[in-house]
Design a protein around this motif. Structure first.
Motif, short mmCIF file in Angstrom:
data_model
loop_
_atom_site.label_atom_id
_atom_site.label_comp_id
_atom_site.label_asym_id
_atom_site.label_seq_id
_atom_site.Cartn_x
_atom_site.Cartn_y
_atom_site.Cartn_z
N ASN A 1 0.82 -1.22 0.00
CA ASN A 1 0.00 0.00 0.00
C ASN A 1 0.86 1.26 0.00
O ASN A 1 0.50 2.27 -0.62
CB ASN A 1 -0.94 0.00 1.20
N LEU A 2 1.98 1.23 0.69
CA LEU A 2 2.89 2.38 0.71
C LEU A 2 3.44 2.66 -0.69
O LEU A 2 3.43 3.81 -1.16
CB LEU A 2 4.04 2.13 1.68
N VAL A 3 3.92 1.62 -1.34
CA VAL A 3 4.47 1.80 -2.68
C VAL A 3 3.39 2.27 -3.65
O VAL A 3 3.63 3.15 -4.49
CB VAL A 3 5.13 0.49 -3.16
N ASP A 4 2.20 1.71 -3.53
CA ASP A 4 1.09 2.10 -4.41
C ASP A 4 0.75 3.59 -4.21
O ASP A 4 0.49 4.32 -5.17
CB ASP A 4 -0.13 1.24 -4.12
N ALA A 5 0.75 4.04 -2.96
CA ALA A 5 0.43 5.44 -2.67
C ALA A 5 1.45 6.38 -3.31
O ALA A 5 1.09 7.46 -3.80
CB ALA A 5 0.37 5.66 -1.16
N LEU B 1 3.52 5.63 -6.05
CA LEU B 1 3.57 5.53 -7.50
C LEU B 1 2.26 5.94 -8.18
O LEU B 1 2.28 6.51 -9.27
CB LEU B 1 3.92 4.09 -7.90
N ARG B 2 1.15 5.66 -7.52
CA ARG B 2 -0.14 5.92 -8.18
C ARG B 2 -0.74 7.26 -7.78
O ARG B 2 -1.38 7.94 -8.59
CB ARG B 2 -1.13 4.80 -7.86
N ARG B 3 -0.53 7.67 -6.52
CA ARG B 3 -1.15 8.91 -6.05
C ARG B 3 -0.15 10.03 -5.80
O ARG B 3 -0.54 11.15 -5.46
CB ARG B 3 -1.95 8.64 -4.76
N GLY B 4 1.14 9.75 -5.92
CA GLY B 4 2.14 10.78 -5.75
C GLY B 4 2.34 11.22 -4.31
O GLY B 4 2.88 12.31 -4.06
N GLU B 5 1.93 10.40 -3.35
CA GLU B 5 2.12 10.74 -1.94
C GLU B 5 3.56 10.45 -1.51
O GLU B 5 4.24 9.62 -2.10
CB GLU B 5 1.15 9.94 -1.06
N THR B 6 4.00 11.12 -0.46
CA THR B 6 5.27 10.76 0.15
C THR B 6 5.05 9.52 1.02
O THR B 6 3.92 9.20 1.41
CB THR B 6 5.83 11.89 1.02
#
Length: 410
Positions: free
Chosen positions: A14-18, A20-25
């Protein structure tokens, strides 16, 4: 019932997805992603898996592509899961059987057989990562000839740097904690140290601050009771530096939560500052200042050693937006400076648009940084500014990427 270790792996996914997909830190994504992970050890594991996946993503993808007949789409879940599985084996030395048990469980209802086959093939081939992570193509293009040295410095997370409240006690603390120092008031310890358990933490003798991040405040010199404004101040490292250097500090930030942390740090170190919650683009001070430190909001690409998410979520749009904000902040800060006062501008970015390309505001003149003000091994640019990057001082553990300029009011 969850397989042991599965919640940590799910959180890492979920961290990696956030990122790569949502541009979150990673820090922004951590609250939601780690909510169901119990225990500090498993939360740290999830962060470590995600961090190493992002640090080595280009090379992990190359391995995956070498073992598939048809390339998996970039956003395919099996690719993401395989990235995590390979990062654990090749970077965190997790046994393959544990990686398979937790990794394939992330693909329930999906192509587990495909993922198992690719992973097994790579393990039989004794797959390995290169000695240095490969930068994403767009990042390598931006960083140019510096890229190879920077990439080499990204291979491992950085050591732990401390800024000491009393620089005169540097040798004493270095001996007591078994650390090394690159200049007075700085102490470097091996990574992985539990900060809260170190000597001097409860007494407020020091705070965590990368060596490069400590340089801008140093370039304002001793305060001797004069006034200083720390713009965009939270979480407080530079405010504490300025206070310890004898400045009467006003600390301004627009984040209530981050200012609470600043106040906690001031209380722990027994240092004082006036704390102001405000937007620097709307705020007006009642007085002008002898010195202003503007550590401006930026893309933070210079912190890629500890925040590898910046390698994948920063592009031209974010750089342009930050450069525009920085220019506006510099113009406002210039108007709050007394005649003869000093303004230090700093960003933890490797992008020229946020550093070298920023224009000196009208009414200010460059005040060149000198070699004698810097740690051994660092030198100013020909224009008198400072540019650091993670490839510098590599033999001593490196430092973050920063750009720093110093100006004086005419």
């Amino acid at each position: 019932m969850d397989i042991p270790g599965l919640p940590a792996r799910r959180a890492a996914l979920n961290l990696v997805d956030a990122v790569l997909r949502r541009g979150e830190t990673l820090d922004q994504a951590a609250g939601a992603a780690l909510a169901r992970v119990k225990g500090d050890a498993d939360r740290a594991l999830a962060r470590a898996i995600a961090g190493e996946t992002l640090r080595w993503k280009v090379d992990l993808d190359a391995l995956i592509d070498s073992a598939t007949r048809q390339r998996l789409p970039d956003d395919a879940k099996p690719r993401a899961v395989l990235q995590l599985m390979l990062a654990q084996v090749l970077r965190l030395e997790t046994p393959p059987h544990a990686v398979i048990a937790t990794g394939l469980s992330l693909l329930i209802g999906g192509p587990r057989r495909l993922a198992h086959g690719v992973f097994s093939t790579l393990m039989k081939q004794n797959a390995a990562l290169p000695g240095v992570p490969t930068l994403p193509e767009d990042v390598a293009g931006r960083w140019g000839e510096r890229g190879d040295a920077i990439a080499a410095a990204l291979a491992e997370p950085p050591p732990l740097d401390l800024a000491l409240r009393d620089p005169d006690a540097t040798a004493e603390w270095a001996e007591r904690m078994g650390g090394t120092s690159l200049l007075p008031g700085h102490l470097r310890l091996p990574r992985g140290t539990a900060v809260e358990h170190l000597p001097g933490f409860r007494d407020g003798a020091w705070w965590v601050q990368d060596l490069a991040a400590s340089l801008p405040a140093r370039l304002l010199g001793p305060g001797e009771g004069r006034t200083a404004l720390d713009l965009c101040a939270a979480p407080g490292g530079k405010t504490m530096q300025l206070a310890a250097q004898g400045w009467q500090v006003t600390s301004l930030d627009n984040s209530k939560r981050r200012l609470e942390r600043l106040r906690e740090n001031l209380a722990r170190t027994r240092l004082e500052a006036e704390v102001v919650l405000a937007d620097a683009l709307a705020w007006e001070p009642e007085q002008k200042f002898d010195a202003i430190l503007l550590d401006a909001p930026c893309t933070a690409t210079g912190t890629a050693r500890r925040h590898p998410d910046v390698l994948h979520r920063i592009g031209p749009r974010q750089i342009e937006e930050m450069a525009d904000l920085q220019a506006r902040l510099v113009q406002r800060a210039a108007g709050w400076l007394k005649s003869g006062g000093r303004l230090v501008y700093a960003v933890c970015s490797l992008e020229a648009e946020e550093g070298e390309d920023q224009v000196v505001p009208a009414g200010l003149s460059p005040l060149p940084i000198t070699t004698g003000e810097l740690p051994a091994g660092l030198v100013p640019t020909p224009s008198g500014s400072l540019r650091t990057d993670p490839g510098m001082l590599a033999e001593n553990g490196g430092l973050d990427g920063f750009f720093v300029s110093r100006w004086t009011k005419d």
